[in-house]
Design an enzyme around this catalytic site. Sequence first.
Site, short mmCIF file in Angstrom:
data_model
loop_
_atom_site.label_atom_id
_atom_site.label_comp_id
_atom_site.label_asym_id
_atom_site.label_seq_id
_atom_site.Cartn_x
_atom_site.Cartn_y
_atom_site.Cartn_z
N GLY A 23 0.82 -1.21 0.00
CA GLY A 23 0.00 0.00 0.00
C GLY A 23 0.85 1.26 0.00
O GLY A 23 0.54 2.25 -0.66
N ARG A 27 7.26 1.66 1.24
CA ARG A 27 7.53 0.22 1.32
C ARG A 27 7.94 -0.31 -0.06
O ARG A 27 8.78 -1.21 -0.16
CB ARG A 27 6.31 -0.52 1.86
N ARG A 46 2.34 11.27 -8.34
CA ARG A 46 1.79 11.40 -6.98
C ARG A 46 2.66 10.72 -5.92
O ARG A 46 2.16 10.31 -4.88
CB ARG A 46 0.39 10.79 -6.90
N ARG A 90 -0.66 -8.32 -4.05
CA ARG A 90 -0.70 -7.30 -3.01
C ARG A 90 -0.05 -7.85 -1.75
O ARG A 90 -0.33 -8.99 -1.34
CB ARG A 90 -2.15 -6.90 -2.74
N SER A 93 -1.05 -5.08 5.10
CA SER A 93 -1.26 -5.38 6.51
C SER A 93 -2.76 -5.54 6.73
O SER A 93 -3.57 -5.09 5.92
CB SER A 93 -0.72 -4.25 7.39
N ASP A 206 -2.50 -5.94 13.52
CA ASP A 206 -3.24 -5.72 14.76
C ASP A 206 -4.33 -6.78 14.88
O ASP A 206 -4.83 -7.27 13.88
CB ASP A 206 -3.85 -4.31 14.80
N ARG A 220 6.37 -3.29 12.66
CA ARG A 220 5.59 -3.78 11.51
C ARG A 220 6.47 -3.86 10.27
O ARG A 220 6.47 -4.85 9.55
CB ARG A 220 4.41 -2.85 11.23
N1 HPA Z 1 -8.90 -2.18 9.32
C1 HPA Z 1 -8.67 -1.95 8.02
N2 HPA Z 1 -7.48 -2.08 7.47
C2 HPA Z 1 -6.47 -2.49 8.24
C3 HPA Z 1 -6.65 -2.75 9.60
C4 HPA Z 1 -7.94 -2.59 10.16
O1 HPA Z 1 -8.16 -2.80 11.35
N3 HPA Z 1 -5.46 -3.11 10.11
C5 HPA Z 1 -4.58 -3.09 9.09
N4 HPA Z 1 -5.18 -2.73 7.95
#
Ligand code: HPA
Length: 235
Positions: A23, A27, A46, A90, A93, A206, A220
Amino acid sequence: MPIPTPHITAKAGDFAETVLMPGDPLRAKFIAETFLEDAVLVNNVRGVNGYTGYYKGKRVSVMASGMGQPSIGIYSYELFNFYGVKNIIRIGSCGSFHKDLHVRDIIIASGACTNGNYAMQYNLPGTFAPIADFDLVRRAAELCEKAGVNYKVGNILSSDTFYDDGNSGMVWAKMGVLGVEMESAALYCNAARAGKCALCICTVSDSFLYPEENTTAEERQNSFTKMMEIALELA
Ligand code: HPA
């Protein structure tokens, strides 16, 4: 549509047939600088850095998607339809809903549910089920086994909101959905429509069940390294 496209200034042939898509543009830069040989910057519109180089002798590209389905929708559409790209992997995270998935574990998204409307454009008389390419899923699972990482293959939720108004994506867990991110469903729709291949691999950043596990941005970054190598091997 002629190239360059509205969002990518690369020339024909600048992208390899497989593009890794994190994303975050930084990175993408990290992957190019850490893992690729002879990496060349092929796009910077961009600040969305795109690079093409070589990994173990194989030509591969890496370009950021930005956040959310509209953003990955634009970049993956242009790569598939105007730049001849065949595979987009892709690497993102996600939040996890599953009791056996902890921070730094991996989700291979074989399917992507969504609360968004991306597929409405196809005017289908029902609900389209966005899925990953089976061969990419199978090989990603094999590489996770080999690397000895804890992973699961299954559905993910591509949410249009990160900040929900009291309506956490966690309700999707009752349908066996493993976690939440914000891009896969649109990517899988574009691949299906273009007759191309896509996969999303996510590192759990998370956990909705174990909030105490949540990591810092720096931690991360480091835990993503393993997933990047898995994706590069796949390419
Ligand atoms: N929500 C949406 N996208 C995410 C999250 C989340 O909790 N954590 C990492 N990407």
